[in-house]
Structures are given as structure tokens and as C-alpha cells.
Write an enzyme that holds these catalytic residues in place. Structure first.
Site, PDB file in Angstrom:
ATOM      1  N   ASP A   1       0.930  -1.184  -0.009  1.00 20.07           N
ATOM      2  CA  ASP A   1       0.172  -0.082  -0.002  1.00 20.07           C
ATOM      3  C   ASP A   1       0.902   1.273  -0.038  1.00 20.07           C
ATOM      4  O   ASP A   1       2.049   1.132   0.171  1.00 20.07           O
ATOM      5  CB  ASP A   1      -0.876  -0.036   1.105  1.00 20.07           C
ATOM      6  CG  ASP A   1      -0.221  -0.580   2.395  1.00 20.07           C
ATOM      7  OD1 ASP A   1       1.002  -0.467   2.509  1.00 20.07           O
ATOM      8  OD2 ASP A   1      -1.116  -0.777   3.407  1.00 20.07           O
TER       9      ASP A   1
ATOM     10  N   ASN B   1      -7.630  -3.572  14.467  1.00 19.43           N
ATOM     11  CA  ASN B   1      -8.912  -4.016  13.991  1.00 19.43           C
ATOM     12  C   ASN B   1      -9.078  -5.079  12.928  1.00 19.43           C
ATOM     13  O   ASN B   1      -9.905  -5.404  12.333  1.00 19.43           O
ATOM     14  CB  ASN B   1      -9.459  -2.749  13.378  1.00 19.43           C
ATOM     15  CG  ASN B   1      -9.047  -2.294  12.170  1.00 19.43           C
ATOM     16  OD1 ASN B   1      -7.783  -2.830  11.663  1.00 19.43           O
ATOM     17  ND2 ASN B   1      -9.380  -1.045  11.635  1.00 19.43           N
TER      18      ASN B   1
ATOM     19  N   HIS C   1      -6.931  -5.284  10.237  1.00 15.43           N
ATOM     20  CA  HIS C   1      -7.024  -5.147   8.610  1.00 15.43           C
ATOM     21  C   HIS C   1      -5.680  -5.717   8.227  1.00 15.43           C
ATOM     22  O   HIS C   1      -4.670  -5.701   9.176  1.00 15.43           O
ATOM     23  CB  HIS C   1      -6.934  -3.391   8.647  1.00 15.43           C
ATOM     24  CG  HIS C   1      -5.672  -2.892   8.965  1.00 15.43           C
ATOM     25  ND1 HIS C   1      -5.722  -1.170   9.397  1.00 15.43           N
ATOM     26  CD2 HIS C   1      -4.499  -2.869   9.276  1.00 15.43           C
ATOM     27  CE1 HIS C   1      -4.597  -0.857   9.545  1.00 15.43           C
ATOM     28  NE2 HIS C   1      -3.873  -1.747   9.650  1.00 15.43           N
TER      29      HIS C   1
ATOM     30  N   GLU D   1      -9.579  -2.402   5.408  1.00 11.39           N
ATOM     31  CA  GLU D   1     -10.373  -2.339   6.746  1.00 11.39           C
ATOM     32  C   GLU D   1     -11.403  -3.052   6.706  1.00 11.39           C
ATOM     33  O   GLU D   1     -11.831  -3.718   5.940  1.00 11.39           O
ATOM     34  CB  GLU D   1     -10.910  -0.597   6.866  1.00 11.39           C
ATOM     35  CG  GLU D   1      -9.619   0.546   6.697  1.00 11.39           C
ATOM     36  CD  GLU D   1      -8.864   0.543   7.936  1.00 11.39           C
ATOM     37  OE1 GLU D   1      -8.679  -0.648   8.789  1.00 11.39           O
ATOM     38  OE2 GLU D   1      -7.894   1.389   8.035  1.00 11.39           O
TER      39      GLU D   1
HETATM   40  P1  PGA Z   1       2.222  -1.890  12.481  1.00 12.52           P
HETATM   41  O1  PGA Z   1       1.015  -1.686  11.382  1.00 12.52           O
HETATM   42  O2  PGA Z   1       3.306  -2.847  11.902  1.00 12.52           O
HETATM   43  O3  PGA Z   1       2.816  -0.673  12.411  1.00 12.52           O
HETATM   44  O4  PGA Z   1       1.828  -2.333  13.766  1.00 12.52           O
HETATM   45  C1  PGA Z   1       0.487  -2.923  10.863  1.00 12.52           C
HETATM   46  C2  PGA Z   1      -0.386  -2.828  10.216  1.00 12.52           C
HETATM   47  O5  PGA Z   1      -1.387  -1.805  10.707  1.00 12.52           O
HETATM   48  O6  PGA Z   1      -1.044  -3.528   9.207  1.00 12.52           O
END
Ligand code: PGA
Length: 245
Positions: free
Chosen positions: A67, A135, A137, A142
Site C-alpha cells: 500500500d 482492527n 486490517h 479495513e
Molecule cells: P504496524 O502496522 O506494523 O505499524 O503495527 C501493522 C498494520 O497496521 O498492518
């Protein structure tokens, strides 16, 4: 879904790097799917260290990132493009022309179609590295995202913006939209490596290990995939331990 339990964040990085390096060394023209965020940094550190000590080559590696923020230039300090060069690409010998991230400044619908097409033209992703949001994702998919979704534009959940605010000067600077590979794009990868560390992710991990498939919990789509390895540290696994022991 295979679960590998490790001690902590650093051990997760070592184990993940070991698996990635094995595939890189043993696969011709390998296509990696890569992720940003706090989670994969220790993994990239181990990969860079290995490159410096053992000289593992990345000449034959193509990479697609999950992304990128919309409206953030590639050379902006907070772009995922900048993140990937800083933590990985500057330090290994992957050819520049084999590095792909969605372009957050391009015409959005065209870019989504082109990105998906580019992945297909390269024969699909051999190994996809994933983190997980609190959450559930994966990428920026999302809750509520269709499991057959391809690369698309998303409005970031408020909780996601807050989780990422630490990288920006103020909350207003946190982008509201991103381009992400879809859940369908992710599921088409031949192998998936999901990294989970830290107490903040323990509820998400518990939910994932619960095995219920639910569009409101995007990571549960991974139960539809035949080759997923989860590497989780003790802090993320603590809910399991307190429930089952
Ligand atoms: P993070 O994010 O590695 O910064 O915890 C992971 C994500 O939100 O997919």
C-alpha cells in the site's frame, strides 16, 4: 494456518528473515510482497545484516508493496516508498526497476488497475509479508472490505489514522486515503507470512486464532488460504496463554 511462537519482537524478525531468505535463495525470479509499519522493521534489519555478512543477492528479486498513502509524494519522508528505501532497498542489491509500490500521486483508478496488472505480469506474488492492524486490517483493507477485492482506494479508519499519527507532525497531516492491494490480491499470493508482535495486537491475534471467518475482521480471510505461517511473540500471544492455561 501454521503458528510459530517466538519470544519477542527481535526473535520474530530473525525467524521471519530466515524464512524470507530461504525463499529468496531457492526461488528463481522470486516476487516478494512487502509491508511497511513497525512490525517488519526487525525483519528488514536481519535481511540487511545477512546481505552485509553473507552477501545474499537480490538481483533476481521483484517486490510489490501492499500500500501507499494517497496525496503523499514518493520522496516525502512519510511515504511508504521512503520507508522501504530507508529500511531495506537502499541496503540490498535489488534492482531499482524491480521495485513496485502503488503511486499515491497518480490518477487513482488507473493506478489501481495498472498495479494489479503489473503483479499479474510478473506471475503473481510468491511470498507475501503481512502485518495486522488492531482492527484486523491487512494492508489497508479495513473491516468490511470484500474478500475478493483487488487493488483499490480506501478511506482510512479513524483508528488506523490514530495508530499511524506517531509518524506525522500532527493528526491533520495523517493522510485520509490510501491505495492498497485488495484482500483478493493478497490471497492470490502463493505463500503468506503474517507477523504479529506486542500486547496491542493480542486481541487481534486471539480473534484470528478463533478461526471464524468474518468480513468485519479482514485477517480472517487468511483462513481461506492454504499456505499461511503466523509468527507471533509472547506479548501478542498472552491472551491465548491466559485463556488456555
Ligand atoms: P504496524 O502496522 O506494523 O505499524 O503495527 C501493522 C498494520 O497496521 O498492518
Amino acid at each position: 494456518m501454521k503458528l510459530i511462537q517466538v519470544e519477542d519482537y527481535q526473535d520474530m524478525g530473525k525467524k521471519a528473515a530466515e524464512i524470507i531468505l530461504d525463499r529468496v535463495r531457492n526461488t528463481e525470479n522470486i516476487v516478494l510482497g512487502l509491508a511497511t509499519g513497525g512490525t517488519p522493521i526487525s525483519t528488514y534489519e536481519n535481511i540487511v545484516q545477512d546481505h552485509q555478512t553473507n552477501g545474499t543477492s537480490y538481483q533476481h528479486v521483484t517486490s510489490f508493496n501492499l500500500d501507499e498513502y494517497i496525496g503523499v509524494r514518493p520522496d516525502h519522508p512519510n511515504s511508504y516508498h521512503t520507508f522501504m528505501y530507508k529500511h531495506l532497498f537502499h541496503h540490498i542489491n535489488i534492482p531499482q526497476e524491480k521495485i513496485f509500490l502503488p503511486n499515491g500521486m497518480a490518477e487513482q483508478q488507473q493506478e489501481c488497475r495498472d498495479y494489479e496488472q503489473r503483479i499479474r505480469e510478473h506471475g503473481g506474488i510468491d511470498l507475501q509479508v503481512l502485518g495486522i492492524g488492531e482492527n484486523g486490517h491487512i494492508g489497508f483493507n479495513e473491516p468490511g472490505t470484500a474478500f475478493d477485492s483487488t487493488t483499490h482506494v480506501v478511506d482510512l479508519a479513524e483508528s488506523t489514522r490514530q495508530a499511524n499519527a506517531r509518524f506525522f507532525e500532527s493528526m491533520e497531516d495523517v493522510p485520509k486515503q490510501a491505495i492498497t492491494m485488495g484482500i483478493g490480491s493478497i490471497l492470490r499470493s502463493k505463500e503468506i507470512l503474517l507477523l504479529i508482535a506486542g500486547e496491542a495486537k493480542s486481541k487481534a491475534l486471539a480473534k484470528l486464532l478463533d478461526k471464524q471467518v468474518d468480513e468485519q475482521f479482514p485477517a480472517s480471510a487468511l483462513h481461506h488460504h492454504a499456505n499461511v505461517t503466523v509468527i507471533a511473540d509472547k506479548a501478542a500471544l498472552q491472551t491465548q496463554m491466559s485463556t488456555h492455561h
